[in-house]
Design an enzyme around this catalytic site. Structure first.
Site, mmCIF file in Angstrom:
data_model
loop_
_atom_site.group_PDB
_atom_site.id
_atom_site.type_symbol
_atom_site.label_atom_id
_atom_site.label_comp_id
_atom_site.label_asym_id
_atom_site.label_seq_id
_atom_site.Cartn_x
_atom_site.Cartn_y
_atom_site.Cartn_z
ATOM 1 N N ASP A 1 -6.267 -20.796 27.502
ATOM 2 C CA ASP A 1 -7.202 -20.301 26.492
ATOM 3 C C ASP A 1 -7.479 -21.388 25.459
ATOM 4 O O ASP A 1 -6.587 -21.810 24.728
ATOM 5 C CB ASP A 1 -6.610 -19.068 25.799
ATOM 6 C CG ASP A 1 -7.526 -18.512 24.720
ATOM 7 O OD1 ASP A 1 -8.260 -17.553 25.013
ATOM 8 O OD2 ASP A 1 -7.509 -19.039 23.590
ATOM 9 N N TYR B 1 -11.519 -25.672 18.585
ATOM 10 C CA TYR B 1 -10.202 -26.301 18.658
ATOM 11 C C TYR B 1 -10.312 -27.808 18.870
ATOM 12 O O TYR B 1 -9.350 -28.542 18.616
ATOM 13 C CB TYR B 1 -9.354 -25.722 19.797
ATOM 14 C CG TYR B 1 -9.045 -24.242 19.725
ATOM 15 C CD1 TYR B 1 -9.337 -23.474 18.586
ATOM 16 C CD2 TYR B 1 -8.451 -23.599 20.803
ATOM 17 C CE1 TYR B 1 -9.061 -22.125 18.551
ATOM 18 C CE2 TYR B 1 -8.171 -22.231 20.767
ATOM 19 C CZ TYR B 1 -8.478 -21.500 19.641
ATOM 20 O OH TYR B 1 -8.203 -20.158 19.619
ATOM 21 N N LYS C 1 -14.505 -20.367 23.883
ATOM 22 C CA LYS C 1 -15.148 -19.476 22.921
ATOM 23 C C LYS C 1 -16.307 -20.168 22.205
ATOM 24 O O LYS C 1 -16.256 -21.374 21.943
ATOM 25 C CB LYS C 1 -14.128 -18.996 21.873
ATOM 26 C CG LYS C 1 -12.849 -18.435 22.480
ATOM 27 C CD LYS C 1 -11.846 -17.969 21.434
ATOM 28 C CE LYS C 1 -10.469 -17.770 22.041
ATOM 29 N NZ LYS C 1 -9.724 -19.033 22.205
ATOM 30 N N HIS D 1 -16.400 -16.021 19.273
ATOM 31 C CA HIS D 1 -15.114 -16.244 18.599
ATOM 32 C C HIS D 1 -14.886 -15.283 17.419
ATOM 33 O O HIS D 1 -13.788 -14.769 17.231
ATOM 34 C CB HIS D 1 -15.036 -17.702 18.135
ATOM 35 C CG HIS D 1 -13.648 -18.226 18.001
ATOM 36 N ND1 HIS D 1 -13.317 -19.538 18.230
ATOM 37 C CD2 HIS D 1 -12.487 -17.613 17.657
ATOM 38 C CE1 HIS D 1 -12.021 -19.712 18.038
ATOM 39 N NE2 HIS D 1 -11.494 -18.555 17.686
#
Length: 275
Positions: free
Chosen positions: A47, A52, A77, A110
Site C-alpha cells: 500500500d 508518500y 492513492k 486519499h
C-alpha cells in the site's frame, strides 16, 4: 516458511490480502529494500500513495522481486491537490509510470476534502479507469458516512474499500456498520495507533497469555473483526513479527476487553475538516 495470508473477496469479486504492508513515511531511497524484506516475509499486498513520494521505490522492489504480477496486490492513492476529473486521470498516469505497472489492483481517493467538493468528479474519472481495466478495484480513504452517502447518490459503482484510521483507541463502529450494509470492505490504516495503545494493560495481558506481542494481538483483533490491515515498519524483525499472526486466535472475552479500549483517539487528521 513465510505465513500464507488469507484474502477477502471485494464487492466486485477481486480478492485482497487480509494483511498487507504499508509504506507511509518510508523515504523513497529506503522503500525498495524495505518492500523487498516485506515480500520475502510473505506479504503480497503493498500500500503506497502519490503523496508518500515512494511509488518509484515500490516499483523497483516489485520489478526485482521475481514474484508474478498476478500474485501481488498493489494499492496507491489520488492526492488531494489532484482531485477533479482531468486531474485525476493525469495523476493516475503519473502514479502508474512511477510504479512501472500496467494496472493497479486498488486505487483510492486519499481524502474527501469536503471543502473542495471534488471527490464526485474524481470518482467519475476512477469509474472510467476501472472500465478501461487499468484499476482492478476502486475505493476511497477517510470517507465518513456523509461523504459515502453523497458519493453514492451520483454513481452505481460502490467503493470496494474504505481505508480509514482504525485501531483499539478509535474503533469506528458506526462507519464499519455502514460498510457492512453497503458491501464495502473496511481497511485499517494506523492499525497500531502508531504504538499509542500498545502499553494498555488489557493488551499486554492478552499478549502474555498467547506468547505474542501487543502489536500481534492488535493485528489479530483486526483480522477477527473482518478488517483488512496494513501495518508498516522498516525494521525487518518487526516486518516479520507483524505477519506472524495466523497461528493463534483471540477468545470472545479477549475481543470484548479490546472493544472496551475505544476512546475516540485520532492519530491523524479529521476527515471532516482536512481540506
Amino acid at each position: 516458511m513465510a505465513p500464507t495470508v488469507t484474502t477477502v473477496t471485494l464487492n466486485n469479486g477481486v480478492e485482497i490480502p487480509r494483511l498487507g504492508f504499508g509504506v507511509f513515511q518510508v523515504p523513497d531511497a529506503e522503500t525498495a529494500p524495505t518492500v523487498r524484506a516485506a515480500l520475502e516475509a510473505g506479504y503480497r499486498g503493498i500500500d503506497t500513495a502519490a503523496v508518500y513520494g515512494n511509488e518509484a521505490g515500490v516499483g523497483t522492489a516489485l520489478a526485482s522481486s521475481g514474484i508474478a504480477r498476478q500474485e501481488l496486490f498493489v494499492t496507491t492513492k489520488l492526492w488531494n491537490a489532484d482531485q477533479g476529473y482531468d486531474a485525476t486521470l493525469r495523476a493516475f498516469d503519473a502514479s502508474l509510470a512511477k510504479l512501472g505497472l500496467e494496472y493497479v489492483d486498488l486505487y483510492l481517493i486519499h481524502w474527501p476534502t469536503p471543502g473542495r467538493d471534488l471527490y464526485r468528479e474524481s470518482w467519475q474519472a476512477i469509474e472510467k479507469l476501472t472500465a478501461d481495466g487499468r484499476i482492478r478495484a476502486a475505493g476511497v480513504s477517510n470517507f465518513q458516512p456523509a461523504h459515502l452517502h453523497r458519493l453514492l447518490e451520483s454513481t452505481s459503482l460502490v467503493p470496494a474499500v474504505n481505508q480509514i484510521e482504525l485501531h483499539p483507541g478509535l474503533q469506528q463502529r458506526e462507519l464499519r456498520s455502514l460498510h457492512a450494509d453497503l458491501g464495502i470492505v473496511t481497511e485499517a490504516w494506523s492499525p497500531l495507533a502508531q504504538g499509542a495503545v500498545l502499553a494498555e494493560p488489557a493488551l499486554t495481558a492478552i499478549a502474555e497469555r498467547h506468547g505474542k506481542s501487543s502489536a500481534q494481538v492488535v493485528l489479530r483483533w483486526h483480522l477477527q473483526l473482518g478488517n483488512v490491515v496494513i501495518p508498516k515498519s522498516v525494521t525487518p524483525a518487526r516486518i516479520q513479527e507483524n505477519i506472524d499472526v495466523f497461528d493463534f486466535a483471540l477468545g470472545d472475552e479477549e475481543m470484548a476487553a479490546i472493544a472496551a479500549l475505544d476512546r475516540g483517539l485520532r492519530t491523524g487528521p479529521d476527515p471532516d475538516t482536512l481540506n
